[in-house]
Design a protein around this motif. Structure first.
Motif, PDB file in Angstrom:
ATOM      1  N   ASP A   1     -11.076  39.415 -10.031  1.00 35.49           N
ATOM      2  CA  ASP A   1      -9.942  40.161 -10.561  1.00 35.49           C
ATOM      3  C   ASP A   1      -8.586  39.621 -10.142  1.00 35.49           C
ATOM      4  O   ASP A   1      -7.588  40.354 -10.161  1.00 35.49           O
ATOM      5  CB  ASP A   1     -10.062  41.630 -10.151  1.00 35.49           C
ATOM      6  CG  ASP A   1     -11.256  42.298 -10.812  1.00 35.49           C
ATOM      7  OD1 ASP A   1     -11.399  42.168 -12.027  1.00 35.49           O
ATOM      8  OD2 ASP A   1     -12.056  42.932 -10.099  1.00 35.49           O
TER       9      ASP A   1
ATOM     10  N   THR B   1     -13.094  39.809 -15.701  1.00 36.76           N
ATOM     11  CA  THR B   1     -11.809  40.193 -15.121  1.00 36.76           C
ATOM     12  C   THR B   1     -11.320  41.487 -15.740  1.00 36.76           C
ATOM     13  O   THR B   1     -11.207  41.590 -16.967  1.00 36.76           O
ATOM     14  CB  THR B   1     -10.760  39.093 -15.338  1.00 36.76           C
ATOM     15  OG1 THR B   1     -11.221  37.873 -14.749  1.00 36.76           O
ATOM     16  CG2 THR B   1      -9.422  39.473 -14.705  1.00 36.76           C
TER      17      THR B   1
ATOM     18  N   ILE C   1      -8.236  43.919 -16.126  1.00 33.18           N
ATOM     19  CA  ILE C   1      -6.789  43.732 -16.025  1.00 33.18           C
ATOM     20  C   ILE C   1      -6.071  45.030 -15.673  1.00 33.18           C
ATOM     21  O   ILE C   1      -6.352  46.091 -16.227  1.00 33.18           O
ATOM     22  CB  ILE C   1      -6.230  43.192 -17.358  1.00 33.18           C
ATOM     23  CG1 ILE C   1      -6.901  41.865 -17.703  1.00 33.18           C
ATOM     24  CG2 ILE C   1      -4.720  43.005 -17.285  1.00 33.18           C
ATOM     25  CD1 ILE C   1      -6.659  41.425 -19.116  1.00 33.18           C
TER      26      ILE C   1
ATOM     27  N   ASN D   1      -2.722  42.269 -11.525  1.00 31.78           N
ATOM     28  CA  ASN D   1      -3.224  40.912 -11.792  1.00 31.78           C
ATOM     29  C   ASN D   1      -2.829  40.334 -13.146  1.00 31.78           C
ATOM     30  O   ASN D   1      -3.086  39.165 -13.408  1.00 31.78           O
ATOM     31  CB  ASN D   1      -4.751  40.875 -11.648  1.00 31.78           C
ATOM     32  CG  ASN D   1      -5.475  41.812 -12.607  1.00 31.78           C
ATOM     33  OD1 ASN D   1      -4.903  42.334 -13.554  1.00 31.78           O
ATOM     34  ND2 ASN D   1      -6.753  42.034 -12.333  1.00 31.78           N
ATOM     35  N   ILE D   2      -2.201  41.115 -14.014  1.00 34.45           N
ATOM     36  CA  ILE D   2      -1.879  40.624 -15.348  1.00 34.45           C
ATOM     37  C   ILE D   2      -0.971  39.400 -15.302  1.00 34.45           C
ATOM     38  O   ILE D   2      -1.113  38.483 -16.117  1.00 34.45           O
ATOM     39  CB  ILE D   2      -1.245  41.744 -16.211  1.00 34.45           C
ATOM     40  CG1 ILE D   2      -1.034  41.258 -17.642  1.00 34.45           C
ATOM     41  CG2 ILE D   2       0.044  42.265 -15.605  1.00 34.45           C
ATOM     42  CD1 ILE D   2      -0.568  42.347 -18.586  1.00 34.45           C
TER      43      ILE D   2
ATOM     44  N   LEU E   1      -2.681  35.734 -15.192  1.00 32.04           N
ATOM     45  CA  LEU E   1      -3.651  35.305 -16.191  1.00 32.04           C
ATOM     46  C   LEU E   1      -3.567  33.817 -16.512  1.00 32.04           C
ATOM     47  O   LEU E   1      -4.589  33.139 -16.656  1.00 32.04           O
ATOM     48  CB  LEU E   1      -3.483  36.132 -17.477  1.00 32.04           C
ATOM     49  CG  LEU E   1      -4.042  37.553 -17.418  1.00 32.04           C
ATOM     50  CD1 LEU E   1      -3.742  38.298 -18.715  1.00 32.04           C
ATOM     51  CD2 LEU E   1      -5.547  37.542 -17.166  1.00 32.04           C
TER      52      LEU E   1
ATOM     53  N   LEU F   1     -12.504  39.358 -20.609  1.00 32.06           N
ATOM     54  CA  LEU F   1     -11.347  40.171 -20.238  1.00 32.06           C
ATOM     55  C   LEU F   1     -11.527  41.593 -20.755  1.00 32.06           C
ATOM     56  O   LEU F   1     -11.983  41.818 -21.879  1.00 32.06           O
ATOM     57  CB  LEU F   1     -10.058  39.590 -20.834  1.00 32.06           C
ATOM     58  CG  LEU F   1      -9.551  38.260 -20.296  1.00 32.06           C
ATOM     59  CD1 LEU F   1      -8.221  37.915 -20.958  1.00 32.06           C
ATOM     60  CD2 LEU F   1      -9.393  38.281 -18.788  1.00 32.06           C
TER      61      LEU F   1
ATOM     62  N   HIS G   1      -9.505  45.755 -20.025  1.00 31.33           N
ATOM     63  CA  HIS G   1      -8.480  46.424 -19.217  1.00 31.33           C
ATOM     64  C   HIS G   1      -9.072  47.657 -18.547  1.00 31.33           C
ATOM     65  O   HIS G   1     -10.043  48.246 -19.036  1.00 31.33           O
ATOM     66  CB  HIS G   1      -7.228  46.742 -20.031  1.00 31.33           C
ATOM     67  CG  HIS G   1      -7.367  47.838 -21.047  1.00 31.33           C
ATOM     68  ND1 HIS G   1      -7.509  49.163 -20.706  1.00 31.33           N
ATOM     69  CD2 HIS G   1      -7.358  47.805 -22.410  1.00 31.33           C
ATOM     70  CE1 HIS G   1      -7.576  49.899 -21.794  1.00 31.33           C
ATOM     71  NE2 HIS G   1      -7.503  49.102 -22.844  1.00 31.33           N
TER      72      HIS G   1
ATOM     73  N   THR H   1      -1.225  40.458 -23.369  1.00 32.06           N
ATOM     74  CA  THR H   1      -2.578  39.999 -23.044  1.00 32.06           C
ATOM     75  C   THR H   1      -3.316  39.580 -24.307  1.00 32.06           C
ATOM     76  O   THR H   1      -4.057  38.590 -24.314  1.00 32.06           O
ATOM     77  CB  THR H   1      -3.370  41.091 -22.309  1.00 32.06           C
ATOM     78  OG1 THR H   1      -2.674  41.473 -21.124  1.00 32.06           O
ATOM     79  CG2 THR H   1      -4.757  40.590 -21.933  1.00 32.06           C
TER      80      THR H   1
END
Length: 397
Positions: A115, A153, A155, A159-160, A163, A180, A182, A203
């Motif tokens: 993550d 991962t 989001i 952590n965004i 990327l 990916l 969220h 994203t």
């Protein structure tokens, strides 16, 4: 016509809630186990039932999968079926001996959660110092054994902004598969850490750019069902380009460690529990006319609210991923429609409006509405706070 498909395409089975991490986004608040888990004999019965129902792909999760006491025995039972098996793990309890066993059992893929692009970010999110380094150690070991690995991962606001750095890390380590999704507002996930429309839309652009910049052989990135839908600006980057409604219950199935059956295991609220295998077989539960009645097309269409209520795609889309609504509903089409019709009230609104009316070329470069190429230098000139500038920089050329 029955609601369920005759065969189960995919099932996700939470074998235990025991976990050796304490992730801040954990929807099931994993840590301690339930006190009424299925016995192993009952678990074997579930395996048999899934096989009889033609289950195509079964993903085994926790908590932490390797903390399930009979994980080896269950895999052995599954080898007697035609079911393809995948595993999701934080890798803290995964070592070479276990990897060898997974390969021997013909496990199709191991999903390993990472993550963050840095140890500081990942270990903070997972709540375990050293978790990041251990995960990459296991990934490299798995690659030497030619064991398929997918990096997963989740989001959030922490952590965004990493990327783009994460993507380079994936390529450097020759990791072809990257999933990916969220974080949804369940369990330990807090609202202040959830991404907003700005982060969500960026994203989506990032994912589409990645698919244009790199072949699947180089990096196969795929966004889960909580990303979409029906964008006029963002090129396709999801498995189902034209989302036709949640597959919970219809093609998919979720099983909790206590035997509860749900249409999808991403639906954490108990109101989605359809029955329990301790009382009825999976087949009997699925044959009930009320099974996942919340997801029956006409009923769900009539119950759409908010931006979905009068949407052009309402009857087709049915409001997107059920796990993301109504607590955290995002939609490309709704965001684009909003900023085509409304007046921006903040610097973030202004840039989001011009993003939603921009376009991407074949090389993945993104241009704003006025034709300006989105670059780091351009972003630095904007009247945005550093956080939003850093989010924009994940999609700059």
């Amino acid at each position: 016509m029955t609601f369920c498909d005759k065969k189960i395409a995919t099932a996700v089975w939470e074998l235990t809630l025991r976990c050796n991490a304490k992730c801040i986004h954990c929807g099931s608040s994993a840590g301690c186990d339930r006190n009424n888990n299925l016995t192993f004999e009952q678990a074997k019965s579930v395996v048999k039932q899934l096989d009889e129902l033609g289950c195509g792909i079964l993903t085994l999760i926790g908590g932490e999968y390797f903390l399930y006491p009979q994980w080896k025995e269950l895999l052995t039972e599954l080898t007697k079926t035609k079911i393809q098996v995948g595993i999701v793990t934080n890798a803290l309890a995964l070592n070479e001996e276990k990897l060898d066993f997974l390969k021997q059992m013909n496990v199709r893929v191991v999903g390993i959660s990472i993550d963050g692009a840095t140890a500081a970010t990942h270990d903070h999110i997972r709540g375990v110092p050293g978790c990041y380094e251990n995960a990459w150690k296991v990934i490299r070991l798995a690659k030497t054994k030619k064991m398929p690995v997918t990096i997963i991962t989740t989001i959030n606001k922490l952590n965004i902004v990493e990327l783009k750095e994460f993507r380079e890390l994936m390529i450097q380590n020759n990791c072809q598969a990257w999933q990916l999704q969220h974080a949804n507002l369940f369990g330990r996930m807090q609202k202040e850490l959830a991404i907003d429309d700005f982060g969500y839309y960026c994203t989506g652009i990032f994912a589409a750019q990645t698919m244009r910049k790199y072949t699947k052989e180089k990096l196969h990135l795929f966004c889960m069902h909580d990303f979409g839908y029906y964008s006029k600006t963002i090129p396709n980057h999801v498995p189902n380009r034209y989302w036709t409604g949640c597959m919970a219950g219809r093609k998919n199935l979720g099983i909790r460690s206590d035997g509860s059956i749900l249409g999808c295991l991403s639906l954490y609220d108990d109101k989605y529990v359809e029955g329990n295998v301790k009382e009825k077989s999976i087949s009997e539960i699925r044959k009930n006319s009320c099974f996942c009645s919340w997801n029956h097309r006409l009923k769900k269409f009539k119950n759409l609210t908010g931006v979905c209520e009068n949407c052009l795609f309402g009857l087709t889309c049915l409001g997107g991923c059920e796990a993301s609504t109504p607590t955290q509903q995002h939609c490309y089409y709704a965001i684009e429609k909003k900023w085509k019709e409304n007046t921006p009230q903040s610097p973030e609104d202004k840039i989001l409006r011009t993003l939603t009316q921009g376009h991407m070329d074949k090389e993945g470069n993104f241009y704003l509405k006025d034709g300006t190429l989105l670059t780091d230098n351009f972003v630095n000139t904007l009247e945005l706070d550093e956080y939003h500038k850093n989010i924009l920089k994940i999609i700059t050329s």
